[in-house]
Structures are given as C-alpha cells and as structure tokens.
Design an enzyme around this catalytic site. Structure first.
Site, mmCIF file in Angstrom:
data_model
loop_
_atom_site.group_PDB
_atom_site.id
_atom_site.type_symbol
_atom_site.label_atom_id
_atom_site.label_comp_id
_atom_site.label_asym_id
_atom_site.label_seq_id
_atom_site.Cartn_x
_atom_site.Cartn_y
_atom_site.Cartn_z
ATOM 1 N N ASN A 1 -25.178 11.385 13.086
ATOM 2 C CA ASN A 1 -24.104 12.633 12.380
ATOM 3 C C ASN A 1 -24.066 13.906 13.419
ATOM 4 O OD1 ASN A 1 -22.627 10.292 11.711
ATOM 5 N ND2 ASN A 1 -23.174 10.813 9.645
ATOM 6 N N HIS B 1 -21.872 16.309 13.705
ATOM 7 C CA HIS B 1 -20.341 15.757 13.097
ATOM 8 C C HIS B 1 -19.539 16.327 12.081
ATOM 9 C CE1 HIS B 1 -21.715 12.265 16.308
ATOM 10 N NE2 HIS B 1 -19.859 12.199 15.827
ATOM 11 N N GLU C 1 -21.851 12.062 23.364
ATOM 12 C CA GLU C 1 -22.816 11.351 22.678
ATOM 13 C C GLU C 1 -24.273 11.110 23.488
ATOM 14 O OE1 GLU C 1 -22.328 9.855 19.378
ATOM 15 O OE2 GLU C 1 -19.850 10.199 19.118
ATOM 16 N N LYS D 1 -29.986 4.434 19.048
ATOM 17 C CA LYS D 1 -29.348 3.504 18.018
ATOM 18 C C LYS D 1 -29.403 2.571 17.280
ATOM 19 C CE LYS D 1 -25.289 2.913 16.459
ATOM 20 N NZ LYS D 1 -23.399 3.849 16.059
ATOM 21 N N LYS E 1 -20.206 -0.586 13.413
ATOM 22 C CA LYS E 1 -19.442 0.189 11.899
ATOM 23 C C LYS E 1 -17.895 -0.213 12.781
ATOM 24 C CE LYS E 1 -21.485 4.310 10.405
ATOM 25 N NZ LYS E 1 -22.296 5.667 10.142
ATOM 26 N N ARG F 1 -29.807 6.675 9.468
ATOM 27 C CA ARG F 1 -28.980 6.609 10.221
ATOM 28 C C ARG F 1 -28.093 7.827 10.226
ATOM 29 N NH1 ARG F 1 -24.958 0.896 10.715
ATOM 30 N NH2 ARG F 1 -23.517 2.165 12.648
ATOM 31 N N GLU G 1 -26.452 2.418 6.742
ATOM 32 C CA GLU G 1 -26.549 4.904 6.626
ATOM 33 C C GLU G 1 -27.068 4.885 4.761
ATOM 34 O OE1 GLU G 1 -23.921 6.495 8.482
ATOM 35 O OE2 GLU G 1 -24.220 8.238 7.572
ATOM 36 N N HIS H 1 -15.978 17.692 13.051
ATOM 37 C CA HIS H 1 -14.497 16.406 11.859
ATOM 38 C C HIS H 1 -13.375 18.163 11.383
ATOM 39 C CE1 HIS H 1 -16.927 12.723 11.456
ATOM 40 N NE2 HIS H 1 -16.296 12.553 12.584
ATOM 41 N N ARG I 1 -12.465 -14.537 6.271
ATOM 42 C CA ARG I 1 -13.247 -13.919 5.672
ATOM 43 C C ARG I 1 -15.181 -13.902 6.702
ATOM 44 N NH1 ARG I 1 -12.069 -17.769 1.457
ATOM 45 N NH2 ARG I 1 -11.430 -16.566 -0.027
ATOM 46 N N HIS J 1 -12.949 13.469 20.722
ATOM 47 C CA HIS J 1 -13.771 12.807 19.645
ATOM 48 C C HIS J 1 -15.325 13.530 20.538
ATOM 49 C CE1 HIS J 1 -16.761 12.099 16.470
ATOM 50 N NE2 HIS J 1 -17.173 10.879 17.040
#
Ligand code: GLY
Length: 370
Positions: A246, A249, A186, A228, A144, A242, A238, A253, A122, A267
């Site tokens: 993106n 992105h 980035e 960041k 994340k 946040r 987010e 994607h 946990r 990426h």
C-alpha cells in the site's frame, strides 16, 4: 521466453506465467487444469473486441468449448449489479463446482470475476488473463477479489487465489500510453518499497521499456510479480508485511476520492503521486535523506508521469480536505493515520500514528508548488 513465478501457498500454490504469445497458447496452458473441456470467460466489451477472438481460437485449438460474457467497461461494473449479472450468467451456463472461470481483462474484471468464482457454488477455480499492466503486476496476483460498495471501494470481497495467471506481454501493445504509464506507477512502487537495485534498473531501463521493448517489459513484470508473490506467500491476508504493497495508497485513495474516481486521475497515476508524497513525508520526518524523494521525482519526470498535485487537472481540496478523506480510508486503524513510509529507496515500513501536522505540512507544500 516465458518467465514463471510461483506463488507459494501450499495446496493453493499457483504459477504466474509471463511472456509473449501466451493468449495464443492459452488452450494448452489452461487444459491441464480442466476436468471437462469447457470454460466460461468473463470479460468487458472493449477487451473482448481486442483479445477474445484469439483466446477463443486458442481454446478451440485444444478442443475446449468456451462461452463468454462481456460486461460494460469501467469501474461502475464492479458493483452489486455487475456481480449479480456475472454469477447468474455462470449459473445459467451450468458452470459446475469443478469447472474453471477465466477472467480476461483489467483490474475491474479480475476482481469481479474472482469474487464471482469465490461465491459461485461456494467456490470454483479461476484463471486470470490480465490485459493491463496494472492488473499484470498487481491485481491479478495475490487473491484479493471483490466489488465496490456505494459507501467505498473494495469493501465487499474475499481472498480467493487464482489457479493460474497468464500475463501476456503482447497485450500491453494495445494500451494507450497513459494507461501503460499508470500501470508503471505500480511497477515503480515495488522498487521503492523493497528493492533499490530494481529501482536503479528502472531508472536505467524505464524509457526503453515504455517505448515497447518486450524483453525489458517481461523482466520488469517478472521482478514485480516475484516481489508480490513473496510478500503474499509470507502474509496472504495482510496481517503485516502485505501492507507494504500500500505504499503511496493512503495519499492515492484521498486523491482518487477527491477526483471522483474519474478519468481526471487513474489509480496507477494516483499511486505514483502518492509514492512521491510518501517519500516527501518520510524526508520531512527525518526518516530518509532528501536525496530519496528527489530521485523518485526525477524518475517519474523522466518517464513523463504525473508526480505533483499540480499535475492533477482541476481543483483539489486543501490540506484539511485531503486529510479528512484520508481519515475515511480503510487503512485508518483505530482512528490513527497509517502510512507506508521509507528509510530510503527500497526500504519501506508501516508507520502507525503519523503526526497529522507533518502530513498537513507536506500537503500544503505540495499544493502550493507550481
Ligand atoms: N494491491 C495490494 C494487495 O494486493 O495487497
């Protein structure tokens, strides 16, 4: 010199330490977190060959025992099978609730190890030791974690913040130039989304930084991580701000899906092309002056980066095909296309309900440009 950026998340606050020689000092950096002198390291076989011996030596120098599991390099590891292997190994290694897991690698290992740590007993603590530029400026910071589903990337995961991030600038010297520049996509993103001064600094210093200047690399990392960290501290899960991270992105994607998440387009490369398209779209919608996308294009070109759709090797779907891929993206909210657009360099915002015709026109123009 080590630059320190704090991610201010109350009881879960942590430091990102950035500088040279950090892996060689990792034992001393990590020791204060430990309740007993042992850690488990998750890594991949390629990174292990380069960076595991110095990490193990640094831990041993502080009397910290360490066992390591090296998974296969590559995105395919970031799935259910890789997660099962990692978690069962941690259990077999008797990693306990109060122990610390160390993630040594790029984004795949950081995301997978972070998620394994989130669900083991946990939740156990973990330390990120990112070994790519992309992981240092983005994926190792902000909590994340997760794996891919056969139905899409990053669909399974949890927010689980690390207890410490050690971003060793020296490891960047082991990256192929293409991987370095992909990560730099980035870095540029941070300037474009929120700091025009930083973008101007990158215009001036990007080539020397890419050529290897450690001081400039440290400063670019520090500013990127600082931005960041600020965004994550204000909007950890987010709900709003946040989403600015993106930028580029939604396009990226779709391009990654169109190229099969393969070596055709990394990426970070997709993010750079996506940032260019986001600025092209912003100019088309009259949100910013044409000067802004022109400056983005000039900087990406000066850095020798992919910036046009024609820079992507092989065939791409037409505008309709790319739009259809965007509609499957998890950033589609209630069927509406969501983009991060810009009023200028350093001034991005989230736009819901972008007219599909404008997106179609930008893609058609980009696909027809030589
Ligand atoms: N990479 C985007 C984020 O961390 O929110």
């Amino acid at each position: 010199m080590t630059a320190i950026v704090r991610v201010e998340l109350g009881a879960r606050a942590y430091e990102v330490r950035i500088g040279t020689g950090l892996i060689g000092r990792a034992g001393a950096e990590i020791a204060p977190l430990l309740r007993r002198p042992r850690v488990a390291v998750l890594t991949d076989a390629r990174v292990a060959g380069l960076h595991l011996p110095p990490l193990e030596a640094a831990l041993a120098a502080q009397g910290i025992a360490c066992s390591a599991l090296a998974l296969a390099p590559g995105e395919a590891t970031k799935g259910w099978a890789g997660l099962e292997r990692a978690v069962e190994w941690l259990i077999a290694e008797r990693i306990e609730r109060r122990d610390v897991v160390v993630a040594l690698g790029g984004g795949v290992i950081g995301d997978l190890a972070g998620f394994a740590a989130a669900i083991l007993r946990r939740g156990v603590r973990f330390v990120q030791v990112p070994t790519t530029l992309l992981a240092q400026v983005d994926s190792s910071v902000g909590g994340k974690t997760g794996i891919n589903s056969p139905l899409g990337k990053n669909l399974i995961g949890a927010f689980h913040q690390p207890s410490l991030v050690l971003a060793d600038v020296d490891v960047l010297g082991t990256l192929a130039p293409r991987d370095f520049l992909a990560g730099y996509g980035e870095v540029v993103k941070y300037g474009l989304l929120g700091d025009a001064g930083f973008f101007a600094w990158l215009e001036a210093n990007g080539p020397a930084l890419a050529a290897g200047d450690a001081g400039l690399r440290t400063e670019a990392l520090r500013r990127s991580v600082e931005m960041k960290a600020g965004i994550v501290a204000r909007d950890e899960t987010e709900e709003g701000e946040r989403a600015l991270l993106n930028l580029g992105h939604t396009f990226a994607h779709a391009l990654e899906a169109a190229t099969g998440y393969s070596d055709r387009l990394l990426h970070g490369e997709a993010v750079a092309v996506g940032c260019q398209l986001a600025f092209d779209l912003s100019a088309r919608l009259g949100l910013c002056a044409q000067e802004a996308p022109s400056r983005v294009a000039a900087h990406l070109a000066a850095m020798g980066m992919k910036r046009r759709l024609s820079d992507v090797p092989g065939d791409l779907p037409g505008p309709e095909g790319l739009l259809a891929l965007m509609a499957q993206d998890k950033k589609v909210v209630d069927g509406r296309l969501r983009f991060v657009l810009a009023r200028g360099i350093g001034d991005a915002f989230v736009a819901d309900d972008v007219p599909p015709d404008a997106v179609r026109a930008v893609l058609a123009e980009a696909l027809s440009a030589a």
